[in-house]
Design an enzyme around this catalytic site. Sequence first.
Site, short mmCIF file in Angstrom:
data_model
loop_
_atom_site.label_atom_id
_atom_site.label_comp_id
_atom_site.label_asym_id
_atom_site.label_seq_id
_atom_site.Cartn_x
_atom_site.Cartn_y
_atom_site.Cartn_z
N ARG A 51 0.87 -1.19 0.00
CA ARG A 51 0.00 0.00 0.00
C ARG A 51 0.90 1.22 0.00
O ARG A 51 2.11 1.13 0.10
CB ARG A 51 -1.04 -0.02 1.13
CG ARG A 51 -0.73 -0.68 2.40
CD ARG A 51 0.33 -0.02 3.22
NE ARG A 51 0.11 1.40 3.36
CZ ARG A 51 1.06 2.30 3.60
NH1 ARG A 51 2.33 1.93 3.71
NH2 ARG A 51 0.80 3.58 3.71
N GLY A 52 0.24 2.40 -0.11
CA GLY A 52 1.01 3.65 -0.25
C GLY A 52 1.13 3.97 -1.73
O GLY A 52 1.45 3.08 -2.54
N ALA A 53 0.84 5.24 -2.07
CA ALA A 53 0.65 5.58 -3.49
C ALA A 53 1.83 5.21 -4.40
O ALA A 53 1.63 4.50 -5.41
CB ALA A 53 0.32 7.07 -3.58
N ARG A 92 -7.45 -0.18 -6.72
CA ARG A 92 -7.74 0.92 -5.77
C ARG A 92 -7.88 2.22 -6.57
O ARG A 92 -7.08 2.48 -7.46
CB ARG A 92 -6.61 1.02 -4.73
CG ARG A 92 -6.49 -0.24 -3.87
CD ARG A 92 -5.62 -0.02 -2.66
NE ARG A 92 -6.22 0.88 -1.70
CZ ARG A 92 -5.54 1.43 -0.69
NH1 ARG A 92 -4.25 1.17 -0.53
NH2 ARG A 92 -6.14 2.24 0.15
N GLN A 200 -2.26 2.31 9.91
CA GLN A 200 -0.95 2.36 9.22
C GLN A 200 0.11 3.01 10.10
O GLN A 200 1.29 2.66 10.02
CB GLN A 200 -1.06 3.15 7.91
CG GLN A 200 -1.79 2.45 6.79
CD GLN A 200 -3.26 2.81 6.76
OE1 GLN A 200 -3.87 3.13 7.77
NE2 GLN A 200 -3.86 2.72 5.59
N ASP A 241 -1.91 11.04 -2.00
CA ASP A 241 -2.28 10.01 -2.98
C ASP A 241 -2.62 10.60 -4.33
O ASP A 241 -2.59 9.91 -5.35
CB ASP A 241 -3.46 9.19 -2.46
CG ASP A 241 -2.99 8.31 -1.32
OD1 ASP A 241 -2.88 8.81 -0.19
OD2 ASP A 241 -2.67 7.14 -1.59
N ASN A 251 -5.29 12.56 0.77
CA ASN A 251 -4.41 11.69 1.55
C ASN A 251 -5.26 10.93 2.56
O ASN A 251 -6.49 11.11 2.62
CB ASN A 251 -3.31 12.51 2.24
CG ASN A 251 -2.22 11.61 2.82
OD1 ASN A 251 -1.70 10.73 2.13
ND2 ASN A 251 -1.86 11.82 4.08
N LYS A 252 -4.64 10.09 3.32
CA LYS A 252 -5.33 9.22 4.27
C LYS A 252 -6.34 9.97 5.12
O LYS A 252 -6.07 11.08 5.59
CB LYS A 252 -4.26 8.55 5.15
CG LYS A 252 -4.76 7.58 6.20
CD LYS A 252 -5.67 6.51 5.63
CE LYS A 252 -5.08 5.74 4.45
NZ LYS A 252 -6.11 5.00 3.68
O1 MRU Z 1 -4.53 3.28 2.16
P1 MRU Z 1 -3.06 3.44 2.06
O2 MRU Z 1 -2.30 2.86 3.19
O3 MRU Z 1 -2.53 3.02 0.71
O4 MRU Z 1 -2.87 5.03 2.14
C1 MRU Z 1 -1.59 5.57 2.10
C2 MRU Z 1 -1.56 7.02 2.28
O5 MRU Z 1 -2.56 7.69 2.41
C3 MRU Z 1 -0.21 7.68 2.20
O6 MRU Z 1 -0.14 8.79 3.05
C4 MRU Z 1 0.03 8.13 0.75
O7 MRU Z 1 -0.13 7.06 -0.12
C5 MRU Z 1 1.34 8.74 0.55
S1 MRU Z 1 2.59 7.52 0.55
C6 MRU Z 1 4.08 8.15 0.18
#
Ligand code: MRU
Length: 342
Positions: A51-53, A92, A200, A241, A251-252
Amino acid sequence: MIKSEVETFRWNDSAQQFEMLDQLALPEIERFVPMHSVREIADAITNMLVRGAPAIGISAAYGIYYSARQNWQYADRLARIQADKSLLANTRPTAVNLFWALERMMKVVQAHIQDETPDAILDEAHKIWAEDVQMNQDMAEHGAKEIGNIPNILTHCNAGALATGGLGTALGVIRAIDMHMHEAGKSLHVWVDETRPYLQGARLTSWELMKDHIDCTLITDNMSAHLMKQGLVNAIIVGADRIAANYDIANKIGTYALAVLANYHHIPFYVAAPDSTFDPAIKSGDDIVIEERSNAEVVFVKGKRIAPEGVKTRHPAFDVTPHELITGIITPSGVIKPNKSK
Ligand code: MRU
């Protein structure tokens, strides 16, 4: 050069396999899972094993290579790879890095569709990963220069090595500040938001910072306002994201609340993001698709029910922070000040 002990991906050259650190097993178990097919890569993104963009983008790039490798023997290989591109695109919806990587990979697929082997497609996936590593280093240096040496930074979710192919975006900057402060005989402390409901921050960010010996304290999301009021937060830094043309950021979930709080308490609020996170086709944050995830992730924590059966829930996984609340967007080529012209 800024360093980290955390590795998210491995390329096993002898087995010709892409391997991912299993983020579902952290922090208890540290194990790499070899990918065998494009479907396994798509499932890993959907199930959040990765996970993470930026990390999702890199994984999707290898997904296209796996598809090419699986389908190269067929005359209609292009159509088959296009179908797998849709499979990957449907994992996603919010992080634009996924779609950015898929488009970039498909251009290479089209240019090399008559080649004897899909080697050029593998080279492009390696390139996407290597560029991400470099962008993380560049953001870390720009961010450290911009923010300087301060005692306390707060971060949300995981925008670290685990969310990228390298040092991380927000955590890359934190790593650079920590390094510079140590060189100056000082030390940095990081507040880590646990990041309900998927945790996370608790599961991944605190693990990652501890692994690199960066002083951190885990807090629940509702504690940050209190700490800000006490003067214990000097800056906030998060990842993104998707960044719209007007610099609104997705973002999250919980990021927007932090930005509002930072504004009220006059605390600088920074976003760190590589080039692959910018989506100039989207005019403002209002147009960003927000992923709705399963209710179970709200009602169960580590398999344990915490609310009555049948309770109604909502689970938007991201929120949008308007650019007015952002002090700076740290990019690989410098810091954008979204409100400078105002
Ligand atoms: O749902 P996730 O864990 O994929 O969400 C991740 C985030 O929101 C991060 O802050 C974002 O992807 C930036 S990662 C460098």
